[in-house]
Design an enzyme around this catalytic site. Structure first.
Site, mmCIF file in Angstrom:
data_model
loop_
_atom_site.group_PDB
_atom_site.id
_atom_site.type_symbol
_atom_site.label_atom_id
_atom_site.label_comp_id
_atom_site.label_asym_id
_atom_site.label_seq_id
_atom_site.Cartn_x
_atom_site.Cartn_y
_atom_site.Cartn_z
ATOM 1 N N ARG A 114 0.848 -1.196 0.000
ATOM 2 C CA ARG A 114 0.000 0.000 0.000
ATOM 3 C C ARG A 114 0.884 1.246 0.000
ATOM 4 N NH1 ARG A 114 -5.149 1.549 -1.316
ATOM 5 N NH2 ARG A 114 -6.179 2.782 0.276
ATOM 6 N N THR A 389 -9.736 0.356 -10.034
ATOM 7 C CA THR A 389 -8.736 -0.534 -9.419
ATOM 8 C C THR A 389 -8.778 -1.784 -10.282
ATOM 9 O OG1 THR A 389 -8.960 0.372 -7.176
ATOM 10 C CG2 THR A 389 -8.347 -1.948 -7.280
ATOM 11 N N THR A 407 -3.896 -0.878 -7.612
ATOM 12 C CA THR A 407 -4.669 0.338 -7.869
ATOM 13 C C THR A 407 -3.818 1.601 -7.916
ATOM 14 O OG1 THR A 407 -6.602 1.614 -7.098
ATOM 15 C CG2 THR A 407 -5.150 0.770 -5.397
ATOM 16 N N GLN A 428 -3.794 8.040 -3.932
ATOM 17 C CA GLN A 428 -4.251 7.240 -2.792
ATOM 18 C C GLN A 428 -4.389 8.053 -1.511
ATOM 19 O OE1 GLN A 428 -5.925 4.037 -3.304
ATOM 20 N NE2 GLN A 428 -4.016 3.860 -4.458
ATOM 21 N N ASP A 431 -7.722 8.331 0.103
ATOM 22 C CA ASP A 431 -8.318 7.275 0.924
ATOM 23 C C ASP A 431 -8.139 7.525 2.418
ATOM 24 O OD1 ASP A 431 -9.586 5.806 -0.978
ATOM 25 O OD2 ASP A 431 -8.084 4.246 -1.150
ATOM 26 N N SER A 460 -7.944 1.033 2.936
ATOM 27 C CA SER A 460 -8.359 0.510 1.634
ATOM 28 C C SER A 460 -9.580 -0.385 1.799
ATOM 29 C CB SER A 460 -7.194 -0.303 1.042
ATOM 30 O OG SER A 460 -7.594 -0.953 -0.137
ATOM 31 N N SER A 461 -10.261 -0.638 0.677
ATOM 32 C CA SER A 461 -11.323 -1.654 0.670
ATOM 33 C C SER A 461 -10.881 -2.900 -0.092
ATOM 34 C CB SER A 461 -12.582 -1.095 -0.014
ATOM 35 O OG SER A 461 -13.080 0.000 0.695
ATOM 36 N N GLY A 481 -13.405 -1.740 -7.718
ATOM 37 C CA GLY A 481 -14.591 -0.891 -7.653
ATOM 38 C C GLY A 481 -14.798 -0.265 -6.283
ATOM 39 N N GLY A 482 -13.715 0.292 -5.699
ATOM 40 C CA GLY A 482 -13.845 1.030 -4.441
ATOM 41 C C GLY A 482 -14.504 0.171 -3.374
HETATM 42 N N1 GLY Z 1 -8.316 3.103 -3.526
HETATM 43 C C1 GLY Z 1 -9.374 2.220 -3.296
HETATM 44 C C2 GLY Z 1 -9.135 1.298 -2.179
HETATM 45 O O1 GLY Z 1 -7.995 1.025 -1.870
HETATM 46 O O2 GLY Z 1 -10.075 0.866 -1.584
#
Ligand code: GLY
Length: 575
Positions: A114, A389, A407, A428, A431, A460-461, A481-482
């Protein structure tokens, strides 16, 4: 028609509708040749290695490295580098990735690549006169976190690749040199972002024409600078990116453009090996990604809640309602508790079955919970659903199982390309929670747990997931997709592990998504009208959406690898 019949009808209708999307297993030429058909999911000719991505070029490259002796790890690394060339709106080496891998020797790793906030970042850096200025965290220099993908992919390759790192990077460099035909999905994203791309000359030079108009679908796009960057990474390894010429160019650009990332930030970047979130569902063991992702935590939490109900005897509309309320409770917890565990304590109890039992008791199958203390009327719902992503699934019969979600955050990330490198930089930093209770690009709110701090990773998701039965790997999956990533993975796992569908059948079911804020239930347009009405009757405010997300999976069925790529993406690219 009863609820149950309606769903069965939908299921068979959708299989017929999407049947022409079934991915073929043959492979095409490696680079430069426009694919004649979408082959996002592929299996090697001997059936020993499988890959699923959102792009035929990337899957072709994966199979090409397999033909040279590569295993699933090489295939996944090669495909991820290739996606940075052909799918740069979603991912690339200027971004980050989260990787779950089960090696042939049985070891499991969660590799956290990340992005990190630079050392000079501070809690209020996205506020102007005390109010959040979303542009600052979404476009341009301040939006960029220190990228992690190159180091994470290198680590993965070293852990278990059969080839050399350079063998997995160079095919993508060739592809960047030779060029590729722009897909419909990239063209749509170029059209939507061209005004911002135009403000960065190095970005405009790649993605816009001489009149600053976005390149259109079918245009051949060559990226010579990116090819050169890839070749240097192939030769020198991550050192080129974090300590060498790339970091010097990036740090110089930052200095000239008001950014905070320094050479020292690049050289101090580290991937982290995390402890996966392990949970049980329907007789299977799930490995999910821990913080700084919320993915593993909330996939486990939602499935734990569902497990408290007698699912086989619940009508389809009650089941969708139950899934929606389980999501709502979990996303409320996400907003309050989740953040980078190097900086904040995230309660382990979130994934405890006893906690799920408490939540389950609050869910009323007749009426949705009105449990929202505040909403966020300013959220741009179109933007919330548009972001992407990408997910890469790979597996081989030797026992390597890979799930990579990669992503640059929203389309083309910060819109910045570092001049002379061809690398699209992430955004990022969006986020993080710019301010407690302020929504990010996905409408997600957060608490202090996800505030900006120096060298912290934004929440993150992303939900790369591995599934085991009796200790043996049987599925790798994930989504793009977020925040809908979490919802997609939950739904695919529910329909496969509990209901016995194949991953392809599972992905063809209409999807729903509820993220607590905004308090809206997103429902795909394909959802039968009777179920939509029933959900409204139970108190859900519905937002009908044409299609949601992009999942990839590989299953082991009767000893064979079965890859599945997202039917919705294939449809979009066939238009
Ligand atoms: N940038 C989207 C996620 O990491 O959830």
């Amino acid at each position: 028609m009863t609820d149950r019949l309606v769903v069965l009808f939908f299921f068979f209708f959708s299989v017929a509708t999407f049947a022409d999307d079934t991915a073929s297993s043959s492979s095409e030429k490696l680079t430069g040749i426009p694919p004649s058909a979408n082959q996002y999911a592929q299996i090697s000719t001997d059936g020993s290695v499988a890959i699923a991505t959102v792009n035929t070029y990337a899957s072709n490259i994966a199979m090409a490295v397999v033909a040279k002796g590569g295993n699933a790890i090489d295939a996944a690394v090669a495909a991820t580098f290739a996606l940075g060339v052909v799918d740069a709106q979603n991912s690339g080496i200027g971004g980050g990735c989260l990787i779950l891998v089960r090696l042939a020797n049985g070891k499991i790793y969660a590799i956290d690549g990340r992005e990190m906030a630079p050392a000079a970042a501070n809690r209020d850096m996205f506020l102007a006169q005390g109010k959040p200025n979303p542009e600052l965290s979404r476009t341009g220099a301040l939006a960029i976190g220190i990228p992690g993908s190159v180091m994470a992919l290198y680590k993965l390759q070293q852990l278990g690749g059969a080839l050399k790192f350079r063998d997995d990077v160079l095919p993508a460099a060739d592809l960047a040199d030779t060029g590729f035909r722009i897909s419909n999905s990239m063209a749509e994203r170029l059209a939507a972002t061209s005004a911002k791309l135009a403000t960065f000359p190095a970005s405009a030079a790649i993605f816009l024409d001489e009149n600053k108009k976005p390149l259109v679908a079918g245009t051949m796009l060559q990226q010579r600078d990116l090819a050169a960057t890839y070749r240097r990474i192939a030769r020198q390894g991550p050192g080129y990116f974090y300590k060498g010429d790339f970091s010097k160019k990036a740090a110089a650009w930052m200095r000239e453009n008001g950014g905070l990332i320094t050479l020292r930030d690049f050289s101090r970047y580290q991937i982290k090996l995390r402890d996966p979130i392990v949970s049980e569902f329907s007789g299977y063991t799930l490995y999910g990604f821990p913080p700084p992702s919320s993915g593993g935590t909330h996939v486990a939490q939602i499935l734990n809640i569902l497990d408290e109900f007698d699912l086989p005897n619940i009508s389809p509309s009650n089941r969708y309602h139950l899934i929606a309320d389980a999501m709502k409770f979990s996303f409320a917890d996400r907003a309050h508790w989740l953040g980078d565990t190097d900086f904040t304590a995230v309660p382990k109890g979130l994934t405890d079955k006893r906690y799920a039992k408490l939540i389950a008791k609050k869910i009323n199958l007749e009426k949705s919970q009105i449990d929202i203390s505040h909403g966020n009327p300013d959220i741009d719902i179109q933007a919330l659903m548009n972001k992407h992503t990408t997910h890469i699934a790979a597996a081989d019969l030797a026992g390597n199982w890979v799930a990579i979600t990669s992503t640059v955050n929203t389309s083309f990330g910060s819109k910045v390309v570092i001049p002379g490198t061809g690398v699209v930089m992430n955004n990022q930093m969006d986020d993080f929670s710019a301010q407690v209770g302020t929504a990010n690009a996905f409408g997600l709110v957060g608490s202090e747990a996800n505030s900006v701090q120096p060298r912290k990773r934004p929440l993150s998701s992303m939900s790369p997931t591995l599934v085991f039965k009796d200790g043996k790997p049987v599925m790798t999956l994930g989504a793009a997709g977020g925040p809908t990533i979490i919802s997609q993975v939950v739904q695919t796992l529910l329909y496969t592990l509990h209901d016995g569908m194949t991953a392809q059948q599972a992905m063809m079911q209409p999807r729903i998504h509820q993220q607590w804020n905004p308090n809206v239930l997103f429902v795909e347009a394909a959802m039968p009208a009777a179920i939509q009405q029933s959900l409204k009757d139970k108190g859900h405010e519905l937002k009908i959406w044409p299609r949601m997300g992009a999942s990839q999976a590989i299953e082991l069925r009767d000893g064979k690898l079965v890859p599945t790529a997202e039917p919705r993406v294939m449809k979009q690219n066939e238009k």
